[in-house]
Design a protein around this motif. Structure first.
Motif, PDB file in Angstrom:
ATOM      1  N   LEU A   6      69.723  51.961  -6.848  1.00 62.82           N
ATOM      2  CA  LEU A   6      68.680  52.640  -7.666  1.00 62.82           C
ATOM      3  C   LEU A   6      68.374  54.003  -7.242  1.00 62.82           C
ATOM      4  CD1 LEU A   6      66.483  52.546 -10.079  1.00 62.82           C
ATOM      5  CD2 LEU A   6      65.145  51.129  -8.558  1.00 62.82           C
ATOM      6  N   SER A  11      64.807  57.315  -3.110  1.00 59.09           N
ATOM      7  CA  SER A  11      64.246  55.942  -3.506  1.00 59.09           C
ATOM      8  C   SER A  11      64.255  55.185  -2.295  1.00 59.09           C
ATOM      9  CB  SER A  11      64.844  55.244  -4.755  1.00 59.09           C
ATOM     10  OG  SER A  11      66.317  54.971  -4.234  1.00 59.09           O
ATOM     11  N   PHE A  12      63.587  54.156  -2.103  1.00 53.44           N
ATOM     12  CA  PHE A  12      63.375  53.192  -1.079  1.00 53.44           C
ATOM     13  C   PHE A  12      64.837  52.576  -1.065  1.00 53.44           C
ATOM     14  CE2 PHE A  12      59.061  53.615  -1.602  1.00 53.44           C
ATOM     15  CZ  PHE A  12      58.585  53.988  -0.327  1.00 53.44           C
ATOM     16  N   CYS A  13      65.582  52.402  -2.362  1.00 49.23           N
ATOM     17  CA  CYS A  13      66.700  51.764  -2.359  1.00 49.23           C
ATOM     18  C   CYS A  13      68.097  52.670  -1.711  1.00 49.23           C
ATOM     19  CB  CYS A  13      67.259  51.455  -3.767  1.00 49.23           C
ATOM     20  SG  CYS A  13      67.455  49.773  -4.290  1.00 49.23           S
ATOM     21  N   PRO A  50      66.338  45.902  -5.162  1.00 49.15           N
ATOM     22  CA  PRO A  50      65.239  45.399  -4.526  1.00 49.15           C
ATOM     23  C   PRO A  50      65.003  44.028  -5.294  1.00 49.15           C
ATOM     24  CG  PRO A  50      64.703  47.043  -6.120  1.00 49.15           C
ATOM     25  CD  PRO A  50      66.125  46.887  -6.418  1.00 49.15           C
ATOM     26  N   ASN A  53      58.929  42.104  -2.757  1.00 51.78           N
ATOM     27  CA  ASN A  53      57.673  43.039  -1.925  1.00 51.78           C
ATOM     28  C   ASN A  53      56.661  41.913  -1.515  1.00 51.78           C
ATOM     29  OD1 ASN A  53      54.965  44.656  -2.270  1.00 51.78           O
ATOM     30  ND2 ASN A  53      56.549  45.910  -1.197  1.00 51.78           N
ATOM     31  N   VAL A  59      60.620  41.137  -7.627  1.00 49.67           N
ATOM     32  CA  VAL A  59      61.081  42.223  -8.747  1.00 49.67           C
ATOM     33  C   VAL A  59      61.854  41.466  -9.687  1.00 49.67           C
ATOM     34  CG1 VAL A  59      62.568  44.715  -8.964  1.00 49.67           C
ATOM     35  CG2 VAL A  59      61.138  44.139  -6.840  1.00 49.67           C
ATOM     36  N   ILE A  82      57.376  49.140   3.903  1.00 50.51           N
ATOM     37  CA  ILE A  82      57.226  50.577   2.987  1.00 50.51           C
ATOM     38  C   ILE A  82      56.040  51.181   3.158  1.00 50.51           C
ATOM     39  CG2 ILE A  82      56.897  50.674   0.210  1.00 50.51           C
ATOM     40  CD1 ILE A  82      59.843  49.765   0.881  1.00 50.51           C
ATOM     41  N   GLN A  84      53.900  54.067   1.262  1.00 51.92           N
ATOM     42  CA  GLN A  84      53.628  54.965   0.050  1.00 51.92           C
ATOM     43  C   GLN A  84      52.813  56.063   0.429  1.00 51.92           C
ATOM     44  OE1 GLN A  84      55.741  54.333  -2.278  1.00 51.92           O
ATOM     45  NE2 GLN A  84      55.991  52.101  -2.690  1.00 51.92           N
ATOM     46  N   HIS A 101      57.237  53.949  -9.613  1.00 47.07           N
ATOM     47  CA  HIS A 101      57.751  52.560 -10.220  1.00 47.07           C
ATOM     48  C   HIS A 101      56.781  51.628 -10.221  1.00 47.07           C
ATOM     49  CE1 HIS A 101      60.239  48.609  -9.461  1.00 47.07           C
ATOM     50  NE2 HIS A 101      61.113  49.479  -9.821  1.00 47.07           N
ATOM     51  N   GLN A 103      56.485  48.701  -9.121  1.00 44.59           N
ATOM     52  CA  GLN A 103      56.110  47.789  -7.732  1.00 44.59           C
ATOM     53  C   GLN A 103      55.156  48.839  -6.824  1.00 44.59           C
ATOM     54  OE1 GLN A 103      56.731  45.182  -5.797  1.00 44.59           O
ATOM     55  NE2 GLN A 103      57.747  43.914  -7.112  1.00 44.59           N
ATOM     56  N   GLN A 107      51.557  48.319  -5.202  1.00 39.15           N
ATOM     57  CA  GLN A 107      51.091  48.250  -3.880  1.00 39.15           C
ATOM     58  C   GLN A 107      50.225  49.253  -3.537  1.00 39.15           C
ATOM     59  OE1 GLN A 107      55.096  49.279  -2.243  1.00 39.15           O
ATOM     60  NE2 GLN A 107      56.038  47.722  -3.453  1.00 39.15           N
ATOM     61  N   SER A 126      61.976  54.748 -10.901  1.00 39.75           N
ATOM     62  CA  SER A 126      61.991  54.369  -9.477  1.00 39.75           C
ATOM     63  C   SER A 126      61.114  55.384  -9.026  1.00 39.75           C
ATOM     64  CB  SER A 126      63.575  54.814  -9.069  1.00 39.75           C
ATOM     65  OG  SER A 126      63.669  56.217  -9.086  1.00 39.75           O
ATOM     66  N   THR A 127      60.872  55.121  -7.429  1.00 43.49           N
ATOM     67  CA  THR A 127      59.784  55.977  -7.108  1.00 43.49           C
ATOM     68  C   THR A 127      60.437  57.624  -6.870  1.00 43.49           C
ATOM     69  OG1 THR A 127      60.328  55.542  -4.974  1.00 43.49           O
ATOM     70  CG2 THR A 127      58.629  54.318  -5.529  1.00 43.49           C
ATOM     71  N   THR A 171      59.397  45.284   1.814  1.00 41.99           N
ATOM     72  CA  THR A 171      60.110  44.979   0.510  1.00 41.99           C
ATOM     73  C   THR A 171      61.699  44.470   1.088  1.00 41.99           C
ATOM     74  OG1 THR A 171      59.357  46.586  -0.851  1.00 41.99           O
ATOM     75  CG2 THR A 171      61.376  45.616  -1.583  1.00 41.99           C
ATOM     76  N   PHE A 173      65.563  43.659  -0.047  1.00 41.43           N
ATOM     77  CA  PHE A 173      66.641  43.969  -0.924  1.00 41.43           C
ATOM     78  C   PHE A 173      67.756  43.192  -0.673  1.00 41.43           C
ATOM     79  CE2 PHE A 173      64.079  47.766   0.020  1.00 41.43           C
ATOM     80  CZ  PHE A 173      63.903  48.586  -0.833  1.00 41.43           C
TER      81      PHE A 173
HETATM   82  O1  LIG Z   1      61.602  52.971  -6.550  1.00 39.47           O
HETATM   83  C1  LIG Z   1      62.096  52.630  -5.721  1.00 39.47           C
HETATM   84  O2  LIG Z   1      62.246  53.813  -4.709  1.00 39.47           O
HETATM   85  C2  LIG Z   1      62.939  51.450  -5.304  1.00 39.47           C
HETATM   86  O3  LIG Z   1      63.867  51.546  -4.590  1.00 39.47           O
HETATM   87  C3  LIG Z   1      62.375  50.408  -5.822  1.00 39.47           C
HETATM   88  C4  LIG Z   1      61.366  49.596  -5.300  1.00 39.47           C
HETATM   89  C5  LIG Z   1      61.163  48.088  -5.852  1.00 39.47           C
HETATM   90  O4  LIG Z   1      61.650  47.909  -7.087  1.00 39.47           O
HETATM   91  O5  LIG Z   1      60.577  47.518  -5.216  1.00 39.47           O
HETATM   92  C6  LIG Z   1      61.682  49.400  -3.817  1.00 39.47           C
HETATM   93  C7  LIG Z   1      60.899  49.408  -2.728  1.00 39.47           C
HETATM   94  C8  LIG Z   1      59.314  49.675  -3.032  1.00 39.47           C
HETATM   95  O6  LIG Z   1      58.655  48.134  -3.049  1.00 39.47           O
HETATM   96  C9  LIG Z   1      59.028  50.138  -4.245  1.00 39.47           C
HETATM   97  C10 LIG Z   1      59.975  50.280  -5.479  1.00 39.47           C
END
Ligand SMILES: O=C(O)C(=O)C[C@]1(C(=O)O)C=C[C@@H](O)C=C1
Length: 279
Positions: A6, A11-13, A50, A53, A59, A82, A84, A101, A103, A107, A126-127, A171, A173
């Protein structure tokens, strides 16, 4: 080797994909659904999604798509702490809209309500997509909830850091694929994940199903119900159990017993859990 994740980058992914597959081709997709579909259509060898969390829970888009529309196996899990941050443009204007996103917004819910009670939140795929959107609109009083890498990548100011409501925000994955891979990352454990559909006419069906783990002393780390999408009140259950030397053969016997009970069992995966460092 190709891995779908993603995106966009930042992104965190994508952070997990870079740790796990530093030298392979990494392909960003715009949504979790597209990541799983890319895998189903054999456009990639692995897909990273993901799954859960610690603050906001599952998710559900990932779990539901995997259960209903995909036969993919889980071949690895990564856990990522994670952190933020609020990213935007330096400006005197009060923020009107905060993008991220769902999630990430969940959070940081308490922080955002306490510090930006008048700003509306807006969901993005996504973030990093949120950070990119904010970068593209420097004239607007908007911000994104995303990670440090996204701040750098999209040249945004960090307006506030570490704004997640829980210090332990983490989180999980899942890596979908055909072949198990070894990764050069610390291993935290091994698990088996199952999706169970219970027979409708069996009283105490859930109790009976989970007792196959209890009496064998197999440690269950998660149970969750999701709608079967047939009719109200019908569910499938996702169950994670610890796999280790003592459990290995016991888990196969437990699955045999479930089948005898009339439970439909799908083994989602038997996989190692790797720890990835915070970003
Ligand atoms: O949006 C992102 O950066 C992602 O990778 C998705 C995602 C998720 O779906 O949980 C991944 C980790 C964080 O918890 C927030 C968002």
């Amino acid at each position: 080797m190709k891995v779908a994740y993603l995106g966009p980058r930042g992104s965190f992914c994508s952070v997990v994909a870079e740790y796990a597959f530093p030298t392979d081709k990494r392909c960003a997709y715009d949504s979790i659904i597209e990541v799983i579909e890319a895998y189903e259509q054999a456009c990639c060898d692995f897909a990273l999604i993901p799954i859960e969390n610690s603050t906001e829970g599952s998710v559900t888009m990932s779990i539901d798509k995997l259960f209903h529309d995909s036969k993919a196996d889980v071949v690895g899990e990564f856990t990522l702490p994670i952190s933020q941050n609020l990213l935007g443009h330096a400006s005197e204007q009060p923020l009107e809209l905060i993008y991220s996103h769902p999630q990430a917004l969940a959070q940081t819910r308490n922080y955002l309500r306490a510090h930006y009670p008048y700003a509306q939140v807006q969901v993005m795929p996504s973030t990093s997509a949120a950070a990119e959107f904010v970068q593209q609109h420097p004239e607007r009083p908007i911000a994104a909830v995303a990670n440090y890498q996204a701040a750098e990548m999209f040249d945004l100011e960090i307006l506030a850091e570490n704004i997640q409501d829980s210090a332990q925000n983490t989180t999980r994955f899942w890596l979908l694929g055909k072949d198990k891979q070894r990764f050069d990352l610390p291993v935290q454990g091994q698990k088996v994940s199952l999706a169970l559909t219970l027979p409708h006419n069996l009283p105490g069906a859930l109790h009976k199903a989970i007792s196959v783990f209890a009496w064998r002393d197999i440690d269950m780390t998660k149970i969750e119900s999701r709608p079967l999408k047939t009719q109200l009140g019908q569910y499938f259950f996702v169950i994670d159990v610890v796999n280790n030397k003592e459990n290995r053969s016991k888990i196969s016997f437990a699955i045999e017993e479930l089948v005898t009970l009339g439970v439909q069992v799908r083994v989602l995966g038997d996989y190692l859990v790797y720890a990835v460092d915070e970003v």
